[in-house]
Design a protein around this motif. Structure first.
Motif, PDB file in Angstrom:
ATOM      1  N   GLY A  53       0.169   3.786   0.999  1.00 31.26           N
ATOM      2  CA  GLY A  53      -0.863   4.313   0.223  1.00 31.26           C
ATOM      3  C   GLY A  53      -0.209   4.866  -0.901  1.00 31.26           C
ATOM      4  O   GLY A  53      -1.034   5.650  -1.765  1.00 31.26           O
ATOM      5  N   GLY A  55       1.016   3.499  -3.628  1.00 29.11           N
ATOM      6  CA  GLY A  55       0.455   2.637  -4.740  1.00 29.11           C
ATOM      7  C   GLY A  55       1.320   1.698  -5.062  1.00 29.11           C
ATOM      8  O   GLY A  55       1.520   0.851  -6.150  1.00 29.11           O
ATOM      9  N   LYS A  56       2.177   0.927  -3.894  1.00 31.59           N
ATOM     10  CA  LYS A  56       3.108  -0.310  -4.106  1.00 31.59           C
ATOM     11  C   LYS A  56       2.416  -1.521  -4.797  1.00 31.59           C
ATOM     12  O   LYS A  56       2.420  -2.001  -5.709  1.00 31.59           O
ATOM     13  CB  LYS A  56       3.480  -0.720  -2.846  1.00 31.59           C
ATOM     14  CG  LYS A  56       4.670   0.371  -2.096  1.00 31.59           C
ATOM     15  CD  LYS A  56       5.174  -0.130  -0.859  1.00 31.59           C
ATOM     16  CE  LYS A  56       3.888  -0.342   0.200  1.00 31.59           C
ATOM     17  NZ  LYS A  56       3.325   1.049   0.596  1.00 31.59           N
ATOM     18  N   THR A  57       1.117  -1.716  -4.106  1.00 28.60           N
ATOM     19  CA  THR A  57       0.258  -2.748  -4.589  1.00 28.60           C
ATOM     20  C   THR A  57      -0.011  -2.759  -5.907  1.00 28.60           C
ATOM     21  O   THR A  57      -0.167  -3.501  -6.833  1.00 28.60           O
ATOM     22  CB  THR A  57      -0.855  -3.074  -3.507  1.00 28.60           C
ATOM     23  OG1 THR A  57      -0.303  -3.156  -2.199  1.00 28.60           O
ATOM     24  CG2 THR A  57      -1.643  -4.287  -3.736  1.00 28.60           C
ATOM     25  N   THR A  58      -0.684  -1.557  -6.227  1.00 35.11           N
ATOM     26  CA  THR A  58      -1.125  -1.193  -7.494  1.00 35.11           C
ATOM     27  C   THR A  58       0.030  -1.302  -8.363  1.00 35.11           C
ATOM     28  O   THR A  58      -0.239  -1.975  -9.641  1.00 35.11           O
ATOM     29  CB  THR A  58      -1.615  -0.034  -7.701  1.00 35.11           C
ATOM     30  OG1 THR A  58      -2.350   0.313  -6.585  1.00 35.11           O
ATOM     31  CG2 THR A  58      -2.304   0.507  -8.959  1.00 35.11           C
ATOM     32  N   ASN A 312       4.110   8.016  -8.422  1.00 37.15           N
ATOM     33  CA  ASN A 312       2.845   7.752  -8.664  1.00 37.15           C
ATOM     34  C   ASN A 312       1.898   8.873  -8.546  1.00 37.15           C
ATOM     35  O   ASN A 312       2.140   9.538  -7.584  1.00 37.15           O
ATOM     36  CB  ASN A 312       2.511   6.438  -7.960  1.00 37.15           C
ATOM     37  CG  ASN A 312       1.214   5.841  -8.554  1.00 37.15           C
ATOM     38  OD1 ASN A 312       0.673   6.124  -9.570  1.00 37.15           O
ATOM     39  ND2 ASN A 312       0.325   5.213  -7.778  1.00 37.15           N
ATOM     40  N   LEU A 448      -5.187   9.043 -11.908  1.00 31.75           N
ATOM     41  CA  LEU A 448      -6.312   8.690 -12.740  1.00 31.75           C
ATOM     42  C   LEU A 448      -7.397   9.109 -11.560  1.00 31.75           C
ATOM     43  O   LEU A 448      -7.190   9.118 -10.520  1.00 31.75           O
ATOM     44  CB  LEU A 448      -6.355   7.194 -12.800  1.00 31.75           C
ATOM     45  CG  LEU A 448      -5.329   6.452 -13.497  1.00 31.75           C
ATOM     46  CD1 LEU A 448      -5.727   4.942 -13.664  1.00 31.75           C
ATOM     47  CD2 LEU A 448      -5.181   6.903 -14.912  1.00 31.75           C
ATOM     48  N   ASP A 451     -10.158   5.083  -8.597  1.00 30.57           N
ATOM     49  CA  ASP A 451      -9.191   3.874  -8.110  1.00 30.57           C
ATOM     50  C   ASP A 451      -9.011   3.052  -9.120  1.00 30.57           C
ATOM     51  O   ASP A 451      -9.699   3.099 -10.251  1.00 30.57           O
ATOM     52  CB  ASP A 451      -9.853   3.336  -6.782  1.00 30.57           C
ATOM     53  CG  ASP A 451      -9.248   3.983  -5.654  1.00 30.57           C
ATOM     54  OD1 ASP A 451      -8.973   4.859  -5.631  1.00 30.57           O
ATOM     55  OD2 ASP A 451      -9.569   3.233  -4.377  1.00 30.57           O
ATOM     56  N   VAL A 452      -7.992   2.198  -9.079  1.00 31.75           N
ATOM     57  CA  VAL A 452      -7.515   1.013  -9.894  1.00 31.75           C
ATOM     58  C   VAL A 452      -8.041  -0.278  -9.533  1.00 31.75           C
ATOM     59  O   VAL A 452      -7.644  -0.580  -8.424  1.00 31.75           O
ATOM     60  CB  VAL A 452      -5.994   1.137 -10.116  1.00 31.75           C
ATOM     61  CG1 VAL A 452      -5.658  -0.102 -11.169  1.00 31.75           C
ATOM     62  CG2 VAL A 452      -5.640   2.437 -10.488  1.00 31.75           C
TER      63      VAL A 452
HETATM   64  N1  LIG Z   1      -2.116   6.213 -10.494  1.00 37.15           N
HETATM   65  C1  LIG Z   1      -3.079   6.133  -9.568  1.00 37.15           C
HETATM   66  N2  LIG Z   1      -4.247   6.825 -10.080  1.00 37.15           N
HETATM   67  C2  LIG Z   1      -5.364   6.528  -9.311  1.00 37.15           C
HETATM   68  N3  LIG Z   1      -5.342   5.816  -8.123  1.00 37.15           N
HETATM   69  C3  LIG Z   1      -4.440   5.110  -7.950  1.00 37.15           C
HETATM   70  C4  LIG Z   1      -3.191   5.146  -8.612  1.00 37.15           C
HETATM   71  N4  LIG Z   1      -2.268   4.611  -8.137  1.00 37.15           N
HETATM   72  C5  LIG Z   1      -2.976   3.799  -6.928  1.00 37.15           C
HETATM   73  N5  LIG Z   1      -3.980   4.543  -6.731  1.00 37.15           N
HETATM   74  C6  LIG Z   1      -5.165   4.063  -5.977  1.00 37.15           C
HETATM   75  O1  LIG Z   1      -4.714   4.329  -4.584  1.00 37.15           O
HETATM   76  C7  LIG Z   1      -4.974   3.444  -3.647  1.00 37.15           C
HETATM   77  C8  LIG Z   1      -3.781   2.963  -2.799  1.00 37.15           C
HETATM   78  O2  LIG Z   1      -2.747   2.064  -3.667  1.00 37.15           O
HETATM   79  P1  LIG Z   1      -2.168   0.705  -3.170  1.00 37.15           P
HETATM   80  O3  LIG Z   1      -1.484   0.418  -4.288  1.00 37.15           O
HETATM   81  O4  LIG Z   1      -2.980  -0.014  -2.373  1.00 37.15           O
HETATM   82  O5  LIG Z   1      -1.071   1.528  -2.155  1.00 37.15           O
HETATM   83  P2  LIG Z   1      -0.122   0.871  -1.272  1.00 37.15           P
HETATM   84  O6  LIG Z   1      -0.100  -0.746  -1.498  1.00 37.15           O
HETATM   85  O7  LIG Z   1       1.306   1.510  -1.500  1.00 37.15           O
HETATM   86  O8  LIG Z   1      -0.628   1.166   0.025  1.00 37.15           O
HETATM   87  C9  LIG Z   1      -5.648   2.358  -4.379  1.00 37.15           C
HETATM   88  O9  LIG Z   1      -7.058   2.605  -4.137  1.00 37.15           O
HETATM   89  C10 LIG Z   1      -5.373   2.658  -5.759  1.00 37.15           C
HETATM   90  O10 LIG Z   1      -6.506   2.218  -6.667  1.00 37.15           O
END
Ligand SMILES: Nc1ncnc2c1ncn2[C@@H]1O[C@H](COP(=O)(O)OP(=O)(O)O)[C@@H](O)[C@H]1O
Ligand SMILES: Nc1ncnc2c1ncn2[C@@H]1O[C@H](COP(=O)(O)OP(=O)(O)OP(=O)(O)O)[C@@H](O)[C@H]1O
Ligand SMILES: [Mg+2]
Ligand SMILES: [Mg+2]
Lengths: 489, 331
Positions: A53, A55-58, A312, A448, A451-452
């Protein structure tokens, strides 16, 4: 003329102390500059890891977009992306192959492909390519294979490695960005494949294997030495059919075990190669940063190349020179009212404009009609030390004497105080990490508000990741130094 | 009211914390609850600041207000299997031999369904256990369960082992467990944050549970942050009232001794960032409202727990428990 109250002054001093530590942390930690990593043609693999959670995927997707728009031919392997993010990249259909992503600026000569990992399908594909038709069918139909391929803790990690190896072997892209599975520990990504390996190498499997090895096809009909020893209790527990299924599965997989291990080892070496860059992603929270520290140490032990830490969802403030304590004191002064000279428009009534006043204990207007979703009445954050009005007597500090502009301004100040507390907390957690690992370059990405989930959002994240100047503008360290200069001339 | 409370939710949303708070809340007024964990992570011990939990039920807390008691147990699949073998087959040494060979590890690894039957089986046993007088030993059992993505498979043990064990004691055990899990005696609660992904997972997870005919209990919205300003107020601050806000700010800061000669300039620099922060706040509040709407569309009882600014310590945990009670969780 200005009289600093004792409390506020002490708070200011404490604040400055914390900020001092922060400044040291800043000096110690270098800044991660991501663009050179992405632009370098020698960088062939970027791995984004970290706990769940964060933000790895993001981050992986944002880096993919950025690298492609800077001219590289990129493929992003995502695992379990948020649905809307997957939709916006056109990879919401699980077909386990990379698809071109549209909407990317290709003027620099780059391109972006993306895919979402389907672990079961990846496993099935391995079986299909490495076993003859009949054997493959026997494996795919076996209930133990089905259970293992869908649910073994670690199958997802293993298959992510496998897919990375496959993508690399195709040699169609000059940069592969890999996301890692949403496990609670970042280490799982490195550990799972060898866990599967040692499991397949285990003693018990060898016992089960014995008859099949000796007797070949015919041997599968009866139980070997090891089996018959165990068959009494095991048969009782599991039933003979179950035992037969296990054995069929094990003997059918036999030929593939070696292949699994060889490929896992090869991928592991790939991760150690100089063309690989690990990015550890963390949120500025205690647990996430603790995980990040473990992971950094582990990478060093495995001699895997770490590019840096992406911190992040960090909060900032353009008004960092105003400390939380002072903002609260000012909000309180506004609430106390009388001392404040009336502003010309104070007669105008803003009541009903919905300044949700925290102190009144009314945190939402939806309370009355839906007790089920009632926001708990305010108990104030622990340790906030905020100067709250005495709870006795009039519950609403928004006494008639407090005009609407004052209330609005007090609201802005309270919100700011809250923000500054978040900042301070994030700073402390970050400091702990940087003092432990001053050698790790860090890049911060702002949180932000929402969500992204589209390319524009990913671009914004990539931009924030690459441009690390904001951090030096608005850090509380500088701001406090500033504040000190003006407040204590 | 249900007696087995299974707490799931997206990773990191507070399953362990909420499960513990729920166990405390349900133990009030002289009741006895058992808090179990199934993932071998010692999350409960960490939360209650006690040493590592053994495979043994032990008292870890008294309920808020005194009287009630919370016991805890970290269920371990391997130990559960050995117990089970011992209980039904008196397999003293053979059991140990199996363990030594890695058979038990093998069995619980290769067939996650088997592992799950053992874990849920142990919890169900605790739910149904009675003392000599025929009273339930535990009034409630609360389980810190696997996350949303795995919860349906975890609870749907019957389907999971059906292909593996079509007959025999494992099959029977799975059926017995299933009967408890699908009965009104069980309630699966989902912990969520008001962020997009956790809300989406909650909605999807509940649909899956319902499709599998597993009893859904409630939704716990965790880490709720208070709404401090609404968009209309922020608009006014940014536009019509900007100058007045700047003046009020300047006066308030003067009263508290901020800045000297240079105040006017400083205040001017503060107004826009303050308003910008307020806008981010209202944006977030608006998104949270959408999340709430989706959750209320599920038609389930909902509880809210606020974000504790400095993390959850024991005092915070008791506060969360009181809050859950106040919102009617024990009713
Ligand atoms: N910098 C950011 N600002 C706002 N929301 C973010 C940011 N980075 C990630 N998110 C949100 O956080 C949630 C989890 O991110 P995700 O990339 O899926 O995490 P992981 O892959 O690490 O489990 C998603 O809904 C994403 O849109
Ligand atoms: N209401 C709250 N206010 C503040 N912090 C909270 C709150 N609830 C939980 N936390 C914190 O959030 C973090 C995650 O909580 P917890 O470990 O309970 O989540 P989880 O869902 O069990 O996580 P996992 O998926 O890893 O098992 C912990 O640090 C916990 O203290
Ligand atoms: Mg992810
Ligand atoms: Mg947990």
């Amino acid at each position: 003329m200005s009289v600093t109250t004792g409390d506020a002054a002490r708070a200011e001093v404490n604040g400055a102390g914390a900020a001092g530590a922060w400044a040291n942390g800043l000096d110690a930690a270098s800044v991660l500059d991501i663009d050179p990593v992405l632009d370098n043609p020698r960088t062939r693999i970027v791995v984004c890891c970290g706990s769940g959670g964060v933000g790895k995927t993001t981050t992986a997707a944002a880096l993919g977009v950025r690298a492609a728009e800077r001219g590289r031919k990129v493929v992003v392997l995502t695992i379990d992306p948020a649905r809307r993010l997957a939709q916006s990249m056109g990879i919401d259909e699980l077909d386990n192959v990379p698809r071109p992503v549209t909407g990317i600026d290709t003027s620099a000569g780059g391109e972006l492909h993306a895919m979402m990992l389907d672990m079961k399908r990846t496993f099935d594909e391995i079986v299909e390519t490495h076993a003859d038709k009949e054997r493959a069918r026997a494996i795919l139909e076996n209930p133990f294979y089905q259970s293992l391929s869908a649910g073994f803790a670690g199958t997802q990690e293993y298959m992510a490695m496998e897919k990375l190896g496959q993508l690399r072997a195709r040699d169609e892209w000059d940069l592969i960005v890999v996301d890692t599975p949403p496990s609670r520990s970042a280490l799982d990504f490195l550990d799972a494949p060898s866990r599967l390996g040692s499991f397949l190498d285990g003693k018990f499997i060898k016992v089960l294997m014995t008859p099949a090895k000796i007797g070949g096809r015919a041997g599968m009909k009866f139980l070997g030495v090891g089996m018959s020893m165990m068959s009494g209790p095991l048969n009782k527990l599991m039933g003979a059919q179950l035992l037969r299924d296990v054995q069929t599965f094990v003997s059918a997989m036999d030929t593939m075990f070696g292949g699994f291990r060889t490929r896992a080892d090869a991928t592991y070496r790939l991760l150690q190669a100089p063309g690989t860059a690990f990015l550890v992603v963390a949120a500025p929270e205690r647990d996430a940063l603790r995980e990040a520290a473990y992971f950094v140490e582990r990478l060093a032990a495995e001699r895997m190349p770490l590019a840096g830490l992406v911190l992040n969802r960090v909060h900032g403030s353009g008004a960092a020179r105003l400390s939380a304590e002072r903002a609260l004191a000012a909000a309180q002064a506004l609430a106390d009212g009388p001392g404040i000279p009336r502003t010309p428009d104070s007669s105008e009534n803003l009541d009903g404009v919905g300044i949700v006043d925290r102190d009144s204990g009314q945190t939402g207007s939806r309370t009355a009609d839906d007790p089920g979703t009632r926001t708990p009445s305010n108990t104030s954050s622990p340790g906030s030390g905020s100067p709250q009005p005495a709870p006795s007597g009039d519950p609403a500090p928004s006494a008639p004497s407090m005009d609407s502009t004052a209330r609005l301004t007090a609201g802005l100040l309270r919100l700011h105080a809250e923000r500054m507390r978040v900042l301070a907390r994030e700073r402390r957690t970050r400091d702990r990490f940087t003092s432990l690992h001053p050698e790790v370059p860090v890049a911060e990405v702002a949180a932000l508000p929402g969500d992204v989930h589209d390319l524009a959002g990913l671009r914004a994240i990539g931009e924030r990741l690459a441009v690390q100047t904001a951090r030096h503008d608005a850090t509380p360290a500088e701001a406090t130094a500033d504040g000190k200069g003006t407040e204590n001339p | 009211m249900s007696r087995l409370h299974v707490v799931s939710g997206k990773g990191g949303t507070g399953k362990t914390t909420v499960a513990a708070a729920l166990a405390l809340a349900l133990a009030a007024e002289g009741k006895r609850t058992l808090l179990v964990e199934v993932e071998g992570r010692q999350g409960i011990a960490q939360l209650f600041e006690t040493e590592t939990l053994p495979y043994e039920e032990r008292k870890i807390a008294v309920a808020p207000g005194g009287g009630g008691e919370v016991f805890a147990l970290a269920i371990d699949a391997e130990r559960a299997l050995l117990d089970y073998l011992q209980m039904f087959y008196k397999l003293g040494s053979a059991g140990r031999a199996l363990k030594k060979l890695g058979a038990i590890d093998f069995a619980t690894t290769i067939a996650p369904g088997l592992r799950d039957v053992l874990l849920t089986g142990k919890a169900c046993e605790a739910v149904r256990r009675k003392d000599r007088l025929g009273n339930f030993v535990y009034d409630h059992v609360v389980m810190d369960a696997p996350p949303t993505g795995r919860i349906t498979r975890f609870l749907n043990v019957n389907d999971e082992v059906a292909g593996l064990a079509r007959i025999g004691p494992i099959h029977n055990q799975a059926q017995a467990v299933m009967r408890v899990l699908k009965s009104p005696e069980t309630a699966v609660h989902m912990v969520t944050l008001l962020e997009e992904m956790p809300v989406q997972e909650t909605v999807d997870g509940i649909a899956e549970l319902r499709a599998a005919k597993l009893p859904v209990g409630s939704v716990v919205i965790n880490m709720v942050r208070p709404e401090m300003l609404d968009p209309a107020a922020v608009d006014i601050a940014a536009n019509g009232r900007r100058a007045a806000v700047a003046r009020a700010l300047s006066d308030a800061l003067a009263q508290t001794g901020f800045a000297g000669a240079d105040r006017a300039g400083l205040v001017e620099e503060l107004v826009d960032p303050l308003v910008a922060q307020a806008r981010e706040h209202t944006e977030r509040v608006a998104l949270e409202r959408l999340g709430r709407t989706e959750i209320s569309g599920l038609g389930l009882p909902t509880y809210e727990l606020e974000l504790l600014g400095d993390g959850v310590d024991l005092a915070g945990l008791y506060r969360m428990a009181r809050e859950l009670r106040k919102q009617g969780v024990a009713r």
